[in-house]
Structure formats: structure tokens, C-alpha cells
Write a protein that holds these residues in place. Sequence first.
Motif, PDB file in Angstrom:
ATOM      1  N   ASN A 153      51.866  49.246   9.719  1.00  0.00           N
ATOM      2  CA  ASN A 153      52.847  48.177   9.933  1.00  0.00           C
ATOM      3  C   ASN A 153      54.193  48.508   9.300  1.00  0.00           C
ATOM      4  O   ASN A 153      55.243  48.235   9.880  1.00  0.00           O
ATOM      5  N   GLU A 154      54.165  49.108   8.111  1.00  0.00           N
ATOM      6  CA  GLU A 154      55.417  49.486   7.446  1.00  0.00           C
ATOM      7  C   GLU A 154      56.140  50.572   8.230  1.00  0.00           C
ATOM      8  O   GLU A 154      57.366  50.546   8.361  1.00  0.00           O
ATOM      9  N   ALA A 155      55.376  51.541   8.764  1.00  0.00           N
ATOM     10  CA  ALA A 155      55.976  52.606   9.569  1.00  0.00           C
ATOM     11  C   ALA A 155      56.590  52.034  10.842  1.00  0.00           C
ATOM     12  O   ALA A 155      57.702  52.413  11.235  1.00  0.00           O
ATOM     13  N   VAL A 156      55.883  51.108  11.486  1.00  0.00           N
ATOM     14  CA  VAL A 156      56.395  50.462  12.704  1.00  0.00           C
ATOM     15  C   VAL A 156      57.655  49.666  12.383  1.00  0.00           C
ATOM     16  O   VAL A 156      58.647  49.726  13.120  1.00  0.00           O
ATOM     17  N   MET A 157      57.640  48.944  11.258  1.00  0.00           N
ATOM     18  CA  MET A 157      58.795  48.143  10.884  1.00  0.00           C
ATOM     19  C   MET A 157      60.022  49.031  10.633  1.00  0.00           C
ATOM     20  O   MET A 157      61.122  48.729  11.102  1.00  0.00           O
ATOM     21  N   GLY A 158      59.836  50.151   9.919  1.00  0.00           N
ATOM     22  CA  GLY A 158      60.947  51.077   9.654  1.00  0.00           C
ATOM     23  C   GLY A 158      61.498  51.684  10.930  1.00  0.00           C
ATOM     24  O   GLY A 158      62.715  51.794  11.108  1.00  0.00           O
ATOM     25  N   TYR A 159      60.581  52.057  11.832  1.00  0.00           N
ATOM     26  CA  TYR A 159      60.989  52.626  13.114  1.00  0.00           C
ATOM     27  C   TYR A 159      61.744  51.589  13.942  1.00  0.00           C
ATOM     28  O   TYR A 159      62.839  51.853  14.454  1.00  0.00           O
ATOM     29  N   ASN A 160      61.173  50.380  14.064  1.00  0.00           N
ATOM     30  CA  ASN A 160      61.813  49.321  14.864  1.00  0.00           C
ATOM     31  C   ASN A 160      63.183  48.944  14.315  1.00  0.00           C
ATOM     32  O   ASN A 160      64.112  48.660  15.082  1.00  0.00           O
ATOM     33  N   PHE A 183      50.273  45.565  13.729  1.00  0.00           N
ATOM     34  CA  PHE A 183      49.119  44.673  13.624  1.00  0.00           C
ATOM     35  C   PHE A 183      49.587  43.254  13.370  1.00  0.00           C
ATOM     36  O   PHE A 183      50.504  43.025  12.596  1.00  0.00           O
ATOM     37  N   GLN A 184      48.925  42.322  14.007  1.00  0.00           N
ATOM     38  CA  GLN A 184      49.197  40.910  13.767  1.00  0.00           C
ATOM     39  C   GLN A 184      47.863  40.207  13.642  1.00  0.00           C
ATOM     40  O   GLN A 184      46.920  40.527  14.359  1.00  0.00           O
ATOM     41  N   ALA A 185      47.807  39.257  12.713  1.00  0.00           N
ATOM     42  CA  ALA A 185      46.572  38.478  12.573  1.00  0.00           C
ATOM     43  C   ALA A 185      46.396  37.623  13.819  1.00  0.00           C
ATOM     44  O   ALA A 185      47.363  37.177  14.420  1.00  0.00           O
ATOM     45  N   ASP A 186      45.150  37.433  14.209  1.00  0.00           N
ATOM     46  CA  ASP A 186      44.878  36.553  15.350  1.00  0.00           C
ATOM     47  C   ASP A 186      45.352  35.145  15.023  1.00  0.00           C
ATOM     48  O   ASP A 186      45.399  34.744  13.865  1.00  0.00           O
TER      49      ASP A 186
END
Length: 199
Positions: A153-160, A183-186
Motif C-alpha cells: 500500500n505504501e509503494a502504491v501510494m508513493g507511485y500514485n 488493498f482496501q478493507a471490505d
Amino acid sequence: MANTSGKKLWLTALIIFALLAIFFYTTYNGLVSKQENVTKTWNNVQSDYQRRLDLIPNLVNTVKASSDYEKETLTKLIEARSKAAGLNVTGSPTYDEFKKTEEANGEVAASANRVIAVIEKYPDLKTANSFIRLQDQLIGTERRIKFSRKDFNEAVMGYNKSVRSFPSSITASLFGFKTKEGFQADTGTDKSPEINFTK
């Protein structure tokens, strides 16, 4: 005089071109690096999911060793494991592949939790050394999955952030870098599905 003016114009144009080239070079490489980090952290998540899947047969065999067990519960766990193993997606998954992988691994965790609930009915099995060792391995694996998911999630956030922030968004748009899902909680939950021994 006109010749000097022309040279200054060419020099200014050359400097602007060089600065733009440097900008696109550095932002492009930065985006590639962040995209590769997303891929690497996703592969780490997949590796930890695989570790969980590798431990499931041991859980099944431990329960089967008991003289009395609920066959249907084990069958569902085996089926969920098989489905999740068949959806192992490495590299840079599409959103649909990502979602299917998450759903399949969530079903593995839910099925394993049902098996563990059954084990609660059998004190002898619950205190057997083989089960205690397996429980420790599964708890360790669930911790690793949590950390891997957090890193992803941290990698995705930095990329986004780089893809959407100006001025790197110009490079992202020109070269086709698109935002990614993490990832997101249901809905209605505060955490992802995991094998839980504290119920």
C-alpha cells in the motif's frame, strides 16, 4: 547584430530543450523506479500468500489425524486453497486480477478460521505439539502478510502520488503511467481477512 540575436535565441532554445530533456529523463526514471517497487512489493505479498497456502495441507493433515473431524469444513478449506493457488498473479496485476486474488485468499483465511473453530471442540488436538507448532507458523505467516500488504500500500501510494502530482503528472500522462489500486478493507470491516487463532 541580427546574427548575435539569432545565436542568443538558439542558445535559449537549446537550454530550454536541455532542461526539458533532464526533467523528462529524471521524472520518467523516477516513475519507473516507483512502478518497479510496486511490482516488487506485490510479489512479496504473493510470496507470503504462497507461504500460507503451503501451510494449509499441514493444517488439514493435523485435523485429519484426529479420530473425529468435520469433513465438509476441511473440504471447503482444500477447495479454497486450490482456487487461490490457481490465481497466483505475479508482476504488475490488472485491477481484476488483483481483486480475484484478494477474494480467493480471503476465502482461504475464512475457511481456515472455520477449521480452527472446529479444532476448539477437540482439546486433545488443540494441545498436540504438531498443532501448536503449526499454529506458531501460521501466526508468523499472518504477521508477514500484514507487513507485506502495508508495504505494498505504501509503494502504491508513493507511485500514485508521483503519477498525479504536478509536474511529474505530465511525464506520467505522456508515457502512459496510470494510478494503481492498493488493498482496501471490505465494507464494514477494519482489517483484511486473516487466519485468526484468538476467536
